[in-house]
Design an enzyme around this catalytic site. Sequence first.
Site, PDB file in Angstrom:
ATOM      1  N   SER A 233      62.182  12.351  73.716  1.00 32.74           N
ATOM      2  CA  SER A 233      60.728  12.405  73.915  1.00 32.74           C
ATOM      3  C   SER A 233      60.206  11.125  74.573  1.00 32.74           C
ATOM      4  O   SER A 233      59.470  11.174  75.563  1.00 32.74           O
ATOM      5  CB  SER A 233      60.000  12.680  72.601  1.00 32.74           C
ATOM      6  OG  SER A 233      60.451  11.825  71.572  1.00 32.74           O
ATOM      7  N   HIS A 263      66.457  17.699  68.931  1.00 34.78           N
ATOM      8  CA  HIS A 263      65.575  16.533  68.758  1.00 34.78           C
ATOM      9  C   HIS A 263      64.491  16.926  67.742  1.00 34.78           C
ATOM     10  O   HIS A 263      64.812  17.258  66.597  1.00 34.78           O
ATOM     11  CB  HIS A 263      65.025  16.151  70.138  1.00 34.78           C
ATOM     12  CG  HIS A 263      64.236  14.877  70.192  1.00 34.78           C
ATOM     13  ND1 HIS A 263      64.415  13.840  69.329  1.00 34.78           N
ATOM     14  CD2 HIS A 263      63.239  14.483  71.052  1.00 34.78           C
ATOM     15  CE1 HIS A 263      63.561  12.858  69.633  1.00 34.78           C
ATOM     16  NE2 HIS A 263      62.837  13.230  70.662  1.00 34.78           N
ATOM     17  N   HIS A 309      73.311  11.747  64.250  1.00 38.92           N
ATOM     18  CA  HIS A 309      72.356  11.051  65.114  1.00 38.92           C
ATOM     19  C   HIS A 309      73.099  10.427  66.285  1.00 38.92           C
ATOM     20  O   HIS A 309      74.260  10.027  66.152  1.00 38.92           O
ATOM     21  CB  HIS A 309      71.600   9.953  64.350  1.00 38.92           C
ATOM     22  CG  HIS A 309      70.334   9.552  65.029  1.00 38.92           C
ATOM     23  ND1 HIS A 309      70.294   8.558  65.960  1.00 38.92           N
ATOM     24  CD2 HIS A 309      69.071  10.041  64.935  1.00 38.92           C
ATOM     25  CE1 HIS A 309      69.054   8.437  66.401  1.00 38.92           C
ATOM     26  NE2 HIS A 309      68.288   9.325  65.803  1.00 38.92           N
ATOM     27  N   ARG A 318      64.115   6.469  57.708  1.00 38.25           N
ATOM     28  CA  ARG A 318      62.977   7.388  57.648  1.00 38.25           C
ATOM     29  C   ARG A 318      63.267   8.489  56.619  1.00 38.25           C
ATOM     30  O   ARG A 318      62.386   8.946  55.909  1.00 38.25           O
ATOM     31  CB  ARG A 318      62.704   8.000  59.037  1.00 38.25           C
ATOM     32  CG  ARG A 318      62.358   6.952  60.086  1.00 38.25           C
ATOM     33  CD  ARG A 318      62.293   7.553  61.492  1.00 38.25           C
ATOM     34  NE  ARG A 318      63.554   8.151  61.897  1.00 38.25           N
ATOM     35  CZ  ARG A 318      63.752   8.822  63.030  1.00 38.25           C
ATOM     36  NH1 ARG A 318      62.754   8.975  63.873  1.00 38.25           N
ATOM     37  NH2 ARG A 318      64.928   9.325  63.319  1.00 38.25           N
ATOM     38  N   ASP A 364      64.835  14.463  59.856  1.00 39.09           N
ATOM     39  CA  ASP A 364      64.453  15.873  59.886  1.00 39.09           C
ATOM     40  C   ASP A 364      65.036  16.656  58.713  1.00 39.09           C
ATOM     41  O   ASP A 364      64.641  17.795  58.459  1.00 39.09           O
ATOM     42  CB  ASP A 364      64.884  16.501  61.214  1.00 39.09           C
ATOM     43  CG  ASP A 364      64.160  15.860  62.385  1.00 39.09           C
ATOM     44  OD1 ASP A 364      62.959  15.584  62.248  1.00 39.09           O
ATOM     45  OD2 ASP A 364      64.793  15.608  63.419  1.00 39.09           O
TER      46      ASP A 364
HETATM   47  N1  CMX Z   1      76.419  19.531  62.794  1.00 40.53           N
HETATM   48  C1  CMX Z   1      77.491  19.944  63.504  1.00 40.53           C
HETATM   49  N2  CMX Z   1      78.066  19.278  64.492  1.00 40.53           N
HETATM   50  C2  CMX Z   1      77.548  18.078  64.761  1.00 40.53           C
HETATM   51  C3  CMX Z   1      76.457  17.527  64.053  1.00 40.53           C
HETATM   52  C4  CMX Z   1      75.874  18.329  63.038  1.00 40.53           C
HETATM   53  N3  CMX Z   1      74.816  17.920  62.355  1.00 40.53           N
HETATM   54  N4  CMX Z   1      76.164  16.311  64.554  1.00 40.53           N
HETATM   55  C5  CMX Z   1      77.045  16.097  65.563  1.00 40.53           C
HETATM   56  N5  CMX Z   1      77.880  17.154  65.687  1.00 40.53           N
HETATM   57  C6  CMX Z   1      78.896  17.390  66.698  1.00 40.53           C
HETATM   58  C7  CMX Z   1      78.243  17.387  68.075  1.00 40.53           C
HETATM   59  O1  CMX Z   1      77.666  18.677  68.353  1.00 40.53           O
HETATM   60  C8  CMX Z   1      79.417  17.065  68.950  1.00 40.53           C
HETATM   61  O2  CMX Z   1      80.201  18.223  69.091  1.00 40.53           O
HETATM   62  P1  CMX Z   1      80.977  18.520  70.476  1.00 40.53           P
HETATM   63  O3  CMX Z   1      81.960  17.412  70.621  1.00 40.53           O
HETATM   64  O4  CMX Z   1      81.592  19.861  70.244  1.00 40.53           O
HETATM   65  O5  CMX Z   1      79.949  18.524  71.556  1.00 40.53           O
HETATM   66  C9  CMX Z   1      80.208  16.068  68.103  1.00 40.53           C
HETATM   67  O6  CMX Z   1      79.794  16.296  66.739  1.00 40.53           O
HETATM   68  C10 CMX Z   1      79.923  14.618  68.443  1.00 40.53           C
HETATM   69  O7  CMX Z   1      78.532  14.409  68.406  1.00 40.53           O
HETATM   70  P2  CMX Z   1      77.928  12.960  68.081  1.00 40.53           P
HETATM   71  O8  CMX Z   1      78.409  12.026  69.131  1.00 40.53           O
HETATM   72  O9  CMX Z   1      78.172  12.606  66.659  1.00 40.53           O
HETATM   73  O10 CMX Z   1      76.380  13.242  68.204  1.00 40.53           O
HETATM   74  P3  CMX Z   1      75.514  13.368  69.543  1.00 40.53           P
HETATM   75  O11 CMX Z   1      75.027  12.014  69.879  1.00 40.53           O
HETATM   76  O12 CMX Z   1      76.170  14.142  70.603  1.00 40.53           O
HETATM   77  O13 CMX Z   1      74.292  14.256  69.025  1.00 40.53           O
HETATM   78  C11 CMX Z   1      72.622  14.955  67.520  1.00 40.53           C
HETATM   79  C12 CMX Z   1      73.341  13.762  68.124  1.00 40.53           C
HETATM   80  C13 CMX Z   1      71.437  14.476  66.704  1.00 40.53           C
HETATM   81  C14 CMX Z   1      72.094  15.847  68.673  1.00 40.53           C
HETATM   82  C15 CMX Z   1      73.620  15.752  66.630  1.00 40.53           C
HETATM   83  O14 CMX Z   1      74.035  14.938  65.548  1.00 40.53           O
HETATM   84  C16 CMX Z   1      73.044  17.053  66.105  1.00 40.53           C
HETATM   85  O15 CMX Z   1      73.078  18.063  66.826  1.00 40.53           O
HETATM   86  N6  CMX Z   1      72.510  17.049  64.854  1.00 40.53           N
HETATM   87  C17 CMX Z   1      71.844  18.223  64.299  1.00 40.53           C
HETATM   88  C18 CMX Z   1      70.463  18.370  64.911  1.00 40.53           C
HETATM   89  C19 CMX Z   1      69.529  17.307  64.377  1.00 40.53           C
HETATM   90  O16 CMX Z   1      69.429  17.066  63.185  1.00 40.53           O
HETATM   91  N7  CMX Z   1      68.785  16.674  65.297  1.00 40.53           N
HETATM   92  C20 CMX Z   1      67.724  15.695  64.936  1.00 40.53           C
HETATM   93  C21 CMX Z   1      68.080  14.282  65.303  1.00 40.53           C
HETATM   94  C22 CMX Z   1      66.926  13.345  65.006  1.00 40.53           C
HETATM   95  C23 CMX Z   1      65.831  13.528  66.010  1.00 40.53           C
HETATM   96  O17 CMX Z   1      66.026  13.226  67.202  1.00 40.53           O
HETATM   97  O18 CMX Z   1      64.765  14.013  65.640  1.00 40.53           O
END
Ligand code: CMX
Length: 425
Positions: A233, A263, A309, A318, A364
């Site tokens: 964002s 996000h 994250h 948070r 979240d």
């Molecule tokens: N559940 C399942 N798989 C997850 C995960 C979760 N909560 N968090 C990370 N992973 C997976 C990723 O999808 C990625 O998989 P691939 O290798 O198959 O693509 C792998 O683990 C590595 O990811 P990472 O380097 O740990 O995390 P990223 O920086 O790529 O992504 C985030 C970060 C937040 C998008 C991810 O942790 C996620 O999707 N979390 C769930 C959604 C969420 O809670 N988002 C809110 C974040 C806070 C915000 O911005 O508001």
Amino acid sequence: MAKLKDVLAKKFPKLQEELKGLVKANAGKVISEVTVAQAYGGMRGVKAQICDTSTVSPDTGLIVRGIPLAEITDRCPEEMFWLLLTGELPDAESLKDLQADLAARSEVPAYVWDMLRAMPKDTHPMVMQSMGVVAMQGLSKFRKRYDEGMPKQEYWEACLEDSLDLLAKIPVLTAGAWRIRYEDGKLIPRDPSKDWSANFAHMMGVPDPSGHLADLFRLYLNLHADHESGNVSANLCHVCGSALSDPYYSVAAGLNGLAGPLHGLANQECLKFHETIYQRFNGVPTAEQLSKLAWDTLNSGRVIPGFGHAVLRCTDPRYTACHEFGIKVCPDEPLFKLADLMLQVIPGVLKEHGKAKNTNPNVDALSGVLMYAFGVKEPPFYTAIFGVSRAIGMCAQMIINRAIGTPITRPKSVTTEWIKQQVGA
Ligand code: CMX
């Protein structure tokens, strides 16, 4: 008593001088390098953007102007805005002045309500919020003054003016969207005796006999304001603003990114996840049942919302602040108990799964549960509440960027063919 604009007018020339000298003396020094994995991996960890409002440390989380978040969770969002911009907290009189200024700017034009009312009944609240913000672009003083030939040195002042207008209006707009989307459509006027966040709760009109919802909004709107500038964002707002698109366009750009499930929409997804679990097991499941459900989720290729994250490698402070609030005011709420069970079970599952680099909860994971407990029972609205708060950080960053003359963002993209040649593949 100080006026925010006067404080900034004193600070910005010094900042401009300091940065000019810093860049001149060190222009060629290397601060980061980019690997092939980073270029294909969302630029994670590449240090190529400046943001002085706040920083996110992987080990401790959000630090605002050098102050760890945990030390300022009791402040109100208006104080946070002042802190992000100036590096200092306002005194009581200056805060009052800012609050009065915001109150005076809070009217949302009637045509915006007409527009929101004309939308299909099932329109997502993020669409209503984003369209509402961009629909007010005609009010932009930045745009008007730019058209009149405003000199560069005055960009920040016009940006501040628009930001104050926008921050004053966005809680009114968003609470109105709640009334139109989920209630009888009748708007509730501001209460002049209440501050920015208490008014937001008041204008939504959700019964709040305990006052806990107003307290939660104060906390929530404070916690979500800023998270440095690389997140989707803030970064979208930054890039849009770098083209000198005014704050209405730029904040709307950021809100559209906030609406993504990875996000800001994760709070909606997370509450839906909690509800599904609760309904499936007719209550809080056992740890074994939850663990199996988490594995089923992962094995079907979905993420577990509220965990992981891109930057943090610890429990999000948070989240901790929300958890402390929940323990104090609603420890026996069923979904809060479920969230606690998630905290015990999910990190272990994610660890064993072996993909997520951070297996801890993010903010979240809990915020929706708290909203739900105090009567805001429409998960699609949660991200719009996030948007009200994130507008604070987006505006603060934009004002500073206009003050220091940050140029248009234009990184170089390369082709896969170029990468292959570069690495000799
Ligand atoms: N559940 C399942 N798989 C997850 C995960 C979760 N909560 N968090 C990370 N992973 C997976 C990723 O999808 C990625 O998989 P691939 O290798 O198959 O693509 C792998 O683990 C590595 O990811 P990472 O380097 O740990 O995390 P990223 O920086 O790529 O992504 C985030 C970060 C937040 C998008 C991810 O942790 C996620 O999707 N979390 C769930 C959604 C969420 O809670 N988002 C809110 C974040 C806070 C915000 O911005 O508001």
